[in-house]
Design an enzyme around this catalytic site. Structure first.
Site, short mmCIF file in Angstrom:
data_model
loop_
_atom_site.label_atom_id
_atom_site.label_comp_id
_atom_site.label_asym_id
_atom_site.label_seq_id
_atom_site.Cartn_x
_atom_site.Cartn_y
_atom_site.Cartn_z
NE ARG A 1 -3.95 1.99 2.37
CZ ARG A 1 -4.15 2.75 3.44
NH1 ARG A 1 -3.43 2.54 4.53
NH2 ARG A 1 -5.04 3.71 3.42
CG HIS B 1 -1.45 5.35 -0.23
ND1 HIS B 1 -2.12 5.81 0.87
CD2 HIS B 1 -2.32 4.52 -0.86
CE1 HIS B 1 -3.34 5.27 0.92
NE2 HIS B 1 -3.47 4.48 -0.11
CG ASP B 2 6.21 6.96 -3.39
OD1 ASP B 2 6.14 8.20 -3.23
OD2 ASP B 2 7.23 6.40 -3.85
CB VAL C 1 0.60 11.54 -3.63
CG1 VAL C 1 0.68 13.01 -3.24
CG2 VAL C 1 -0.73 10.94 -3.18
N GLY D 1 3.81 10.93 -8.13
CA GLY D 1 4.61 9.89 -8.78
C GLY D 1 5.43 9.08 -7.78
CB SER E 1 6.47 12.44 -1.98
OG SER E 1 5.45 11.71 -2.64
CG ASN F 1 -1.16 8.52 3.32
OD1 ASN F 1 -1.71 7.61 2.71
ND2 ASN F 1 -0.51 9.48 2.70
N PRO G 1 -7.75 7.43 -4.05
CG PRO G 1 -7.91 5.26 -4.91
CD PRO G 1 -6.93 6.33 -4.59
CG HIS H 1 -8.09 -3.93 -0.98
ND1 HIS H 1 -9.14 -3.10 -1.31
CD2 HIS H 1 -7.03 -3.10 -0.78
CE1 HIS H 1 -8.72 -1.84 -1.31
NE2 HIS H 1 -7.46 -1.81 -1.00
CB THR H 2 -5.73 -10.78 -1.65
OG1 THR H 2 -5.52 -12.08 -1.13
CG2 THR H 2 -4.38 -10.28 -2.14
CG ASP I 1 -5.82 -15.95 -1.47
OD1 ASP I 1 -6.41 -14.85 -1.45
OD2 ASP I 1 -5.86 -16.74 -0.52
C1 HEM Z 1 -9.33 1.12 -5.90
C2 HEM Z 1 -9.21 2.04 -4.99
C3 HEM Z 1 -8.73 1.77 -3.60
C4 HEM Z 1 -9.35 2.17 -2.46
C5 HEM Z 1 -10.61 3.01 -2.38
C6 HEM Z 1 -8.58 1.67 -1.36
C7 HEM Z 1 -8.87 1.90 -0.02
C8 HEM Z 1 -8.25 1.30 1.03
C9 HEM Z 1 -8.60 1.49 2.41
C10 HEM Z 1 -9.69 2.42 2.93
C11 HEM Z 1 -7.79 0.70 3.16
C12 HEM Z 1 -7.81 0.52 4.67
C13 HEM Z 1 -6.88 1.47 5.34
C14 HEM Z 1 -7.10 1.44 6.83
O1 HEM Z 1 -8.06 2.07 7.27
O2 HEM Z 1 -6.35 0.77 7.57
C15 HEM Z 1 -6.92 0.00 2.24
C16 HEM Z 1 -5.96 -0.91 2.62
C17 HEM Z 1 -5.07 -1.48 1.74
N1 HEM Z 1 -4.94 -1.19 0.40
FE1 HEM Z 1 -6.26 -0.17 -0.72
N2 HEM Z 1 -7.52 0.96 -1.83
C18 HEM Z 1 -7.56 0.99 -3.20
C19 HEM Z 1 -6.64 0.44 -4.06
C20 HEM Z 1 -5.49 -0.18 -3.67
C21 HEM Z 1 -4.40 -0.52 -4.53
C22 HEM Z 1 -4.31 -0.17 -6.00
C23 HEM Z 1 -3.48 -1.16 -3.76
C24 HEM Z 1 -2.13 -1.70 -4.14
C25 HEM Z 1 -1.77 -2.06 -5.33
C26 HEM Z 1 -4.01 -1.24 -2.42
C27 HEM Z 1 -3.42 -1.88 -1.38
C28 HEM Z 1 -3.92 -1.93 -0.09
C29 HEM Z 1 -3.38 -2.79 0.95
C30 HEM Z 1 -2.29 -3.82 0.78
C31 HEM Z 1 -4.09 -2.49 2.11
C32 HEM Z 1 -3.87 -3.09 3.51
C33 HEM Z 1 -2.85 -2.22 4.22
C34 HEM Z 1 -2.41 -2.74 5.58
O3 HEM Z 1 -2.81 -3.81 6.02
O4 HEM Z 1 -1.58 -2.03 6.21
N3 HEM Z 1 -5.22 -0.62 -2.40
N4 HEM Z 1 -7.20 0.40 0.96
#
Ligand code: HEM
Ligand code: NAG
Length: 329
Positions: free
Chosen positions: A64, A68-69, A72, A74, A78, A96, A165, A195-196, A256
């Site tokens: 993540r 996020h890097d 924002v 590129g 940052s 963040n 987003p 989000h897996t 997965d």
């Molecule tokens: C499609 C739009 C996306 C939205 C709206 C979104 C939103 C979120 C949100 C709200 C969380 C939870 C953060 C928290 O409250 O702890 C999260 C976690 C996470 N996101 Fe996304 N995300 C998106 C796309 C992505 C993408 C593209 C990636 C990576 C390629 C990603 C990777 C992750 C990972 C791995 C977590 C878990 C982080 C952790 O356990 O520390 N997400 N995301």
């Protein structure tokens, strides 16, 4: 060894250089540190492996962080910069903080790299390698990461909201955010598969559990049993900002396709996950990813490589930070 400054001069001076200089100046390359810091990628992998031994969940944090890097300013590190007395940095934006994690793994990798080859490997590249390693070590796929990113010197909390987003976006809004960064709708569905692994704070989805849209009920697109269990983990009256749940309840630390299977079972945690079923194109990608673990992994790796090239700084732009949290003086 020729310095990058010299190379730039050569590019300007010799027309023949036009043949190879673009790849030196503006494109990332697999094996970029082959000559300058031969063990760079294995050193990063060692730091990630050691961190996962302590806490497997940090892999999600690192994936993540890279996302996020890149979204924002590129992929230029940052997101790693600390705030200063006169500037609130990206990492301290509510988008963040307190959810982003894994910073100390990057610090550890950077310290190991500085000891081996001082001033050579950028923080932005460390992050791209660490995200790859995290995906691979959690059961994903190993893939080549083109490198040669340099580190930026600006990080503004105010830039996070217009670029990252939020979890209540609909398909069109999500698609727009990704196309703003040169990524397709299909790549968006593919990357959402991240989000897996990992966890979410309750605050990102509680509005789906109680009085959704003023209905005094849950979001109807959420499986009611799943909603009930989420309400247990995330009480409506809780004031604890640290409450968290795993996003993929069955295999929260394994990369997965259960994320896609969960969506098909109306168990997508965020609206932005579940809503992918409401659009025919994104729904069909969810279905095909759910059916094909190896296909999704290949697409995910390719999409990560593409995401990793967003607005990168190369050549003589930016700097190689000595400490990933502060710009060089
Ligand atoms: C499609 C739009 C996306 C939205 C709206 C979104 C939103 C979120 C949100 C709200 C969380 C939870 C953060 C928290 O409250 O702890 C999260 C976690 C996470 N996101 Fe996304 N995300 C998106 C796309 C992505 C993408 C593209 C990636 C990576 C390629 C990603 C990777 C992750 C990972 C791995 C977590 C878990 C982080 C952790 O356990 O520390 N997400 N995301
Ligand atoms: C639910 O939301 C509606 C509209 O926002 C509001 O008027 C109502 O008071 C809320 N109900 C509860 C129990 O909070």
């Amino acid at each position: 060894m020729v310095s990058s400054k010299k190379l730039t001069q050569m590019c300007v001076t010799f027309w023949v250089a036009v043949l190879f200089c673009p790849s030196v100046q503006s494109h990332l390359q697999v094996g970029f540190y082959r000559n300058s810091c031969r063990r760079a990628e294995s050193i990063v992998r060692g730091a990630v492996r050691d961190a996962l031994r302590q806490d497997r969940g940090v892999a999600a944090g690192l994936v993540r962080l890279h996302f996020h890097d890149c979204f924002v300013r590129g992929c230029e590190g940052s997101v790693l910069l600390d705030s200063t007395s006169s500037n609130k940095a990206e990492k301290d934006s509510p988008a963040n903080f307190p959810s982003l994690r894994g910073f100390e793994v990057i610090d550890d990798a950077k310290a190991r790299l500085e000891a081996e080859c001082k001033g050579v490997v950028s923080c932005a590249d460390i992050l791209a390698f660490a995200a790859r390693d995290s995906f691979d070590l959690t059961g994903g796929l190993d893939y080549d990461v083109p490198a040669g990113r340099r580190d930026g010197i600006v990080s503004l909390a105010s830039e996070t909201f217009s670029n990252l987003p939020p979890p209540n976006f609909n398909v069109d809004q999500l698609t727009r955010r990704f196309s703003d960064k040169g990524l397709t709708q299909e790549e968006m569905v593919t990357l959402s598969g991240a989000h897996t692994i990992g966890t979410s704070h309750c605050s990102a989805f509680t509005y789906r559990l109680y009085n959704f849209s003023g209905t005094n009920s849950q979001d109807p697109s959420l499986d009611s049993q799943y909603a009930a269990s989420l309400r247990k983990s995330c009480p409506q009256d809780s004031t604890d900002p640290n409450l968290e749940v795993p996003m993929d309840t069955r295999t929260p630390t394994i990369s997965d396709v259960n994320y896609y299977k969960d969506i098909l079972a109306n168990r997508g945690l965020f609206s932005s996950d579940q809503i992918l079923l409401t659009n025919p194109a994104t729904a069909s990608e969810v279905k095909s990813n759910a059916r094909s673990p190896s296909g999704w992994k290949r697409k995910f790796a390719a999409a990560m490589v593409k995401m990793g090239q967003i607005e990168v700084l190369t050549g003589n732009k930016g700097e190689i930070r000595a400490n990933c949290r502060v710009i060089n003086t």
